[in-house]
Design an enzyme around this catalytic site. Structure first.
Site, PDB file in Angstrom:
ATOM      1  NE  ARG A   1     -23.801  10.980  -2.742  1.00 52.26           N
ATOM      2  CZ  ARG A   1     -24.441   9.863  -2.413  1.00 52.26           C
ATOM      3  NH1 ARG A   1     -25.340   9.350  -3.214  1.00 52.26           N
ATOM      4  NH2 ARG A   1     -24.171   9.255  -1.282  1.00 52.26           N
TER       5      ARG A   1
ATOM      6  CB  THR B   1     -25.005  -4.868  -7.415  1.00 50.88           C
ATOM      7  OG1 THR B   1     -23.907  -4.304  -8.110  1.00 50.88           O
ATOM      8  CG2 THR B   1     -24.802  -6.360  -7.289  1.00 50.88           C
TER       9      THR B   1
ATOM     10  CB  CYS C   1     -19.711  -4.982  -5.341  1.00 55.21           C
ATOM     11  SG  CYS C   1     -20.548  -3.570  -6.093  1.00 55.21           S
TER      12      CYS C   1
ATOM     13  CE  LYS D   1     -24.284  -4.482  -2.777  1.00 54.96           C
ATOM     14  NZ  LYS D   1     -24.661  -3.172  -3.328  1.00 54.96           N
TER      15      LYS D   1
ATOM     16  CE  LYS E   1      -9.575  -1.013  -6.999  1.00 56.80           C
ATOM     17  NZ  LYS E   1     -10.064  -1.922  -8.037  1.00 56.80           N
TER      18      LYS E   1
END
Length: 468
Positions: free
Chosen positions: A42, A135, A283, A286, A346
């Site tokens: 990454r 979160t 999110c 979850k 999306k």
């Protein structure tokens, strides 16, 4: 301590950490910002000269990275030395839903949060402001604080180099696809904490580009809960309008008209009233699951069941669409090629987490369909991983998935086209040409209401649109 921050370290180079730190680096050129992640692959992508290979696709992100990278923005796997020399540390790691044990399927798995806290306790020097960016469930800051304080007490070598910590909650309110604009012009910046000096230090950073009126300060617990509640309310709107889309289909009403009429009420507003195949992303599900778990934990069964229904409607909407497709194609998909346009959850993001496309594609594959998927930003490896394609194909005994390199490749010789992501290019296709290369009778299933009905009718398609 003072309020002057010279160096920031962010643990986690994902969808939140990377873009957030990039914007902070751009707006605060006097601060060195280090984004640390143990995933070397990454980090390699974040440092690639080819900006199209960044691990996160967000409009405007590559421009910010190009401007700041290797100047005051650095991506690295070197955790120890960067924690030791930073004044402020953001924790921006993954908090997946637990898959086993107490709270499985609902509670957040905090193993990466705990690991980060222990690393900070071990390597940080002097006074460090530690900020929750992930979160998190309510009261997580208390867990972080306990780890930091007790690790400090137990480690005797620290007596000559005493450490101290301030813990803040600074949840992100980013919409994937508009994350950079959300960061540069936020509706609000929420900071929860008990230490005024630490709060003011973080405020001093945001004030470089955010109006003071938009910066809200609260206690830690209100800040943590506000993030869950915000996502729950947004998801609730999506499930609400999706439930009405089914009613529109039965009664002859049009969900687009209903949405416009409803959204013009200033008490309601027009946002998040577009019917679709269901919400996705990292999110919403979850966070609502976490909210359900917390409510049950505190004995609020009625509140818990209320929020659980938001998730239930979302799952039902995906199953409902799959059933409609099967029914329209004569109740058999065996051996039929089905074209799927869009796999990200999306438009304007390459994130496939909890994408409605996953469940719908799997439903159709279980019916024997040969699925051909095209998405302008999602890679084949992401689709294979999301569908767990090797295990899935082995269980079926044959392979019925193909990742298409082009739109023509995706739709040639298919029986139906399903629009599952609202990418702009899908609204402007040459339907006459597409019709000529498909098996007749050819179908279009528009789950995003972006296809021009007049054009597909003229081309000769059978057409189904959600909520119509």
């Amino acid at each position: 301590m003072g309020n002057i921050i010279k160096k920031i370290c962010c643990i986690g180079a994902g969808y939140v950490g990377g873009p957030t730190m990039a914007v902070i680096a751009e707006k605060c050129p006097e601060i060195e910002v280090y984004v640390v992640d143990m995933n070397a692959e990454r980090i390699k992508k974040w440092n690639d000269d080819d900006l199209s290979k960044l691990p996160v696709f967000e409009p405007g992100l590559s421009e910010v990275i190009s401007k700041c990278r290797n100047k005051n923005l650095f991506f690295t796997t070197e955790l120890k030395k960067n924690l030791a020399s930073s004044d402020m540390v953001f924790i921006s790691v993954n908090t997946p839903t637990k898959t086993r044990g107490v709270g499985a399927g609902q509670a957040s798995d905090l193993k990466w949060i705990e690991a980060s806290a222990r690393q900070i306790a071990e390597y940080a020097q002097g006074h460090t402001i530690v900020i929750e960016k992930s979160t998190l469930p309510v009261k997580t800051a208390q867990t972080i604080k306990k780890i930091l304080m007790e690790a400090n007490q137990d480690n005797s070598p620290l007596k000559n180099n005493l450490k101290s910590f301030s813990i803040l909650s600074n949840p992100e309110f980013l919409a994937e696809g508009t994350a950079i604009s959300d960061l540069k012009n936020p509706d609000r910046v929420l900071i929860g904490g008990e230490d005024d000096k630490a709060i003011n230090a973080l405020i001093s950073i945001y004030k470089k580009w955010v109006n003071k009126e938009k910066i809200i300060t609260t206690d830690l617990w209100s800040s943590e809960l506000s993030k869950l509640v915000a996502n729950a309310f947004l998801a609730q709107r999506i499930s609400s309008i999706n439930s009405i889309s089914a009613l529109c289909e039965k009664t002859g009403a049009d969900i687009k008209d209903v949405s416009i009429a409803t959204g013009t009420d200033k008490r309601i507003g027009k946002y998040f009233l577009n019917a679709g195949p269901g919400f996705g992303g990292s999110c919403f599900k979850k966070d609502i699951s976490n909210l359900v778990y917390i409510c049950n934990y505190y004995g609020l069964a009625e509140v818990s069941s209320y929020w659980q229904k938001v998730i239930d409607i979302n799952s039902w909407q995906k199953r409902r669409i799959s059933k409609i497709i099967i029914e329209k194609l004569f109740n058999t998909l065996s051996g039929k090629k089905i074209s799927v346009l869009g796999f990200s959850f999306k438009a304007n993001t390459n994130d496939t987490r909890e994408s409605p496309s996953i469940d719908i594609c799997r439903d159709l594959m279980e019916e024997g369909a040969n699925i051909s998927i095209y998405d302008p930003k999602v890679k084949e490896s992401q689709v294979s991983a999301a569908l767990n394609i090797d295990t899935f194909n082995n269980s079926l005994g044959y392979k019925n998935f193909k990742f298409a390199s082009s739109l023509n490749d995706c739709m040639k010789d298919s029986y139906a086209v399903i629009v599952l992501t609202e990418w702009e290019e899908f609204a402007h296709l040459d339907w006459d040409q597409i019709y000529s290369m498909m098996i007749k009778p050819a179908w279009i299933f528009d789950t995003r209401s972006i296809v021009d009905k007049a054009k597909v009718d003229k081309a000769g398609f059978n057409f189904w649109r959600i909520g119509s």
